[in-house]
Scaffold this motif. Structure first.
Motif, PDB file in Angstrom:
ATOM      1  N   GLU A   5       0.818  -1.222   0.000  1.00 17.76           N
ATOM      2  CA  GLU A   5       0.000   0.000   0.000  1.00 17.76           C
ATOM      3  C   GLU A   5       0.850   1.271   0.000  1.00 17.76           C
ATOM      4  OE1 GLU A   5      -3.257   2.252  -0.353  1.00 17.76           O
ATOM      5  OE2 GLU A   5      -3.313   0.062  -0.339  1.00 17.76           O
ATOM      6  N   PHE A   6       1.888   1.313   0.830  1.00 16.83           N
ATOM      7  CA  PHE A   6       2.671   2.525   1.000  1.00 16.83           C
ATOM      8  C   PHE A   6       3.959   2.545   0.186  1.00 16.83           C
ATOM      9  CE2 PHE A   6       0.150   2.329   4.916  1.00 16.83           C
ATOM     10  CZ  PHE A   6      -0.389   3.602   4.921  1.00 16.83           C
ATOM     11  N   LYS A   7       4.322   1.390  -0.375  1.00 15.58           N
ATOM     12  CA  LYS A   7       5.581   1.279  -1.122  1.00 15.58           C
ATOM     13  C   LYS A   7       6.781   1.591  -0.231  1.00 15.58           C
ATOM     14  CE  LYS A   7       3.177   0.859  -5.005  1.00 15.58           C
ATOM     15  NZ  LYS A   7       1.926   0.271  -4.589  1.00 15.58           N
ATOM     16  N   LYS A   8       6.637   1.309   1.061  1.00 19.04           N
ATOM     17  CA  LYS A   8       7.690   1.521   2.053  1.00 19.04           C
ATOM     18  C   LYS A   8       7.656   0.365   3.041  1.00 19.04           C
ATOM     19  CE  LYS A   8       6.809   6.509   2.479  1.00 19.04           C
ATOM     20  NZ  LYS A   8       6.504   7.550   3.479  1.00 19.04           N
ATOM     21  N   SER A   9       8.775   0.170   3.709  1.00 16.84           N
ATOM     22  CA  SER A   9       8.851  -0.817   4.787  1.00 16.84           C
ATOM     23  C   SER A   9       8.646  -0.128   6.131  1.00 16.84           C
ATOM     24  CB  SER A   9      10.219  -1.500   4.784  1.00 16.84           C
ATOM     25  OG  SER A   9      10.426  -2.182   3.581  1.00 16.84           O
ATOM     26  N   VAL A  10       8.313  -0.919   7.125  1.00 16.26           N
ATOM     27  CA  VAL A  10       8.195  -0.394   8.482  1.00 16.26           C
ATOM     28  C   VAL A  10       9.590  -0.133   9.021  1.00 16.26           C
ATOM     29  CG1 VAL A  10       7.420  -0.919  10.833  1.00 16.26           C
ATOM     30  CG2 VAL A  10       6.006  -1.579   8.883  1.00 16.26           C
ATOM     31  N   LYS A  11       9.822   1.080   9.516  1.00 14.47           N
ATOM     32  CA  LYS A  11      11.130   1.465  10.061  1.00 14.47           C
ATOM     33  C   LYS A  11      11.190   1.326  11.580  1.00 14.47           C
ATOM     34  CE  LYS A  11      12.826   2.610   6.148  1.00 14.47           C
ATOM     35  NZ  LYS A  11      13.703   1.676   5.503  1.00 14.47           N
ATOM     36  N   LEU A  12      10.043   1.453  12.239  1.00 15.49           N
ATOM     37  CA  LEU A  12      10.000   1.430  13.692  1.00 15.49           C
ATOM     38  C   LEU A  12       8.685   0.808  14.139  1.00 15.49           C
ATOM     39  CD1 LEU A  12      11.082   2.432  16.512  1.00 15.49           C
ATOM     40  CD2 LEU A  12       9.782   4.533  16.080  1.00 15.49           C
ATOM     41  N   ALA A  13       8.752  -0.009  15.172  1.00 16.30           N
ATOM     42  CA  ALA A  13       7.549  -0.570  15.795  1.00 16.30           C
ATOM     43  C   ALA A  13       7.519  -0.140  17.254  1.00 16.30           C
ATOM     44  CB  ALA A  13       7.539  -2.088  15.693  1.00 16.30           C
ATOM     45  N   ILE A  14       6.374   0.335  17.672  1.00 20.09           N
ATOM     46  CA  ILE A  14       6.163   0.714  19.062  1.00 20.09           C
ATOM     47  C   ILE A  14       5.135  -0.249  19.641  1.00 20.09           C
ATOM     48  CG2 ILE A  14       5.325   2.507  20.620  1.00 20.09           C
ATOM     49  CD1 ILE A  14       6.170   4.534  18.387  1.00 20.09           C
ATOM     50  N   ILE A  15       5.528  -0.967  20.671  1.00 20.40           N
ATOM     51  CA  ILE A  15       4.630  -1.906  21.335  1.00 20.40           C
ATOM     52  C   ILE A  15       4.161  -1.237  22.626  1.00 20.40           C
ATOM     53  CG2 ILE A  15       4.369  -4.228  22.275  1.00 20.40           C
ATOM     54  CD1 ILE A  15       5.023  -4.076  19.212  1.00 20.40           C
ATOM     55  N   THR A  16       2.852  -1.032  22.747  1.00 17.17           N
ATOM     56  CA  THR A  16       2.335  -0.239  23.859  1.00 17.17           C
ATOM     57  C   THR A  16       2.289  -0.988  25.182  1.00 17.17           C
ATOM     58  OG1 THR A  16       0.044  -0.800  23.289  1.00 17.17           O
ATOM     59  CG2 THR A  16       0.970   1.249  22.358  1.00 17.17           C
ATOM     60  N   HIS A  17       2.126  -2.307  25.131  1.00 19.74           N
ATOM     61  CA  HIS A  17       2.140  -3.090  26.362  1.00 19.74           C
ATOM     62  C   HIS A  17       2.346  -4.554  26.023  1.00 19.74           C
ATOM     63  CE1 HIS A  17      -2.137  -2.945  25.188  1.00 19.74           C
ATOM     64  NE2 HIS A  17      -2.267  -4.112  25.786  1.00 19.74           N
ATOM     65  N   HIS A  18       2.528  -5.375  27.038  1.00 17.67           N
ATOM     66  CA  HIS A  18       2.995  -6.747  26.866  1.00 17.67           C
ATOM     67  C   HIS A  18       1.900  -7.795  26.706  1.00 17.67           C
ATOM     68  CE1 HIS A  18       2.115  -6.577  31.144  1.00 17.67           C
ATOM     69  NE2 HIS A  18       2.009  -7.880  31.101  1.00 17.67           N
ATOM     70  N   LYS A  19       0.665  -7.419  26.467  1.00 18.07           N
ATOM     71  CA  LYS A  19      -0.403  -8.416  26.293  1.00 18.07           C
ATOM     72  C   LYS A  19      -0.248  -9.126  24.947  1.00 18.07           C
ATOM     73  CE  LYS A  19      -2.625  -7.316  30.053  1.00 18.07           C
ATOM     74  NZ  LYS A  19      -3.658  -7.713  30.859  1.00 18.07           N
ATOM     75  N   TYR A  20      -0.775 -10.342  24.879  1.00 12.98           N
ATOM     76  CA  TYR A  20      -0.594 -11.218  23.726  1.00 12.98           C
ATOM     77  C   TYR A  20      -1.098 -10.589  22.421  1.00 12.98           C
ATOM     78  CZ  TYR A  20      -0.622 -15.532  21.039  1.00 12.98           C
ATOM     79  OH  TYR A  20      -0.393 -16.481  20.088  1.00 12.98           O
ATOM     80  N   ASP A  21      -2.175  -9.796  22.486  1.00 18.86           N
ATOM     81  CA  ASP A  21      -2.719  -9.185  21.270  1.00 18.86           C
ATOM     82  C   ASP A  21      -1.812  -8.093  20.708  1.00 18.86           C
ATOM     83  OD1 ASP A  21      -3.295  -7.521  23.458  1.00 18.86           O
ATOM     84  OD2 ASP A  21      -5.147  -6.778  22.562  1.00 18.86           O
ATOM     85  N   ARG A  22      -0.830  -7.661  21.467  1.00 18.52           N
ATOM     86  CA  ARG A  22       0.109  -6.620  21.023  1.00 18.52           C
ATOM     87  C   ARG A  22       1.472  -7.182  20.633  1.00 18.52           C
ATOM     88  NH1 ARG A  22      -4.003  -3.747  20.247  1.00 18.52           N
ATOM     89  NH2 ARG A  22      -4.992  -2.909  22.084  1.00 18.52           N
TER      90      ARG A  22
END
Length: 85
Positions: free
Chosen positions: A54-71
């Motif tokens: 969609e964006f023709k770009k790769s993900v550069k950074l991931a932010i994980i908001t908390h440690h639950k399994y769905d995240r």
């Protein structure tokens, strides 16, 4: 219209119930930022592929908001693609 913020939703089944989890995809001038991974690595890889298409770009950074399994279920997929966390 340019869309720079997307909500991503993935689903899993827990005790026979379909359960969703949301996160964000941010298209910034410095690259794509992913907020929260998915339930598992398969879903994370599908999301990463969709972002790249969609964006023709790769993900550069991931932010994980908390440690639950769905995240964090898809965190190995992020690590495999060497996405900064």
């Amino acid at each position: 219209m340019k869309k720079d913020v997307w909500v991503h939703t993935t689903y899993t089944e827990i005790q026979g119930n379909k359960v969703g989890a949301n996160g964000l995809v941010l298209n910034t001038s410095k690259g794509i930022v992913l907020v929260d991974a998915t339930w598992d690595d398969k879903l994370a890889n599908q999301l990463l592929d969709m972002i790249k298409k969609e964006f023709k770009k790769s993900v550069k950074l991931a932010i994980i908001t908390h440690h639950k399994y769905d995240r964090i279920g898809g965190i190995q997929a992020l690590m495999d693609q060497k996405i900064k966390r």
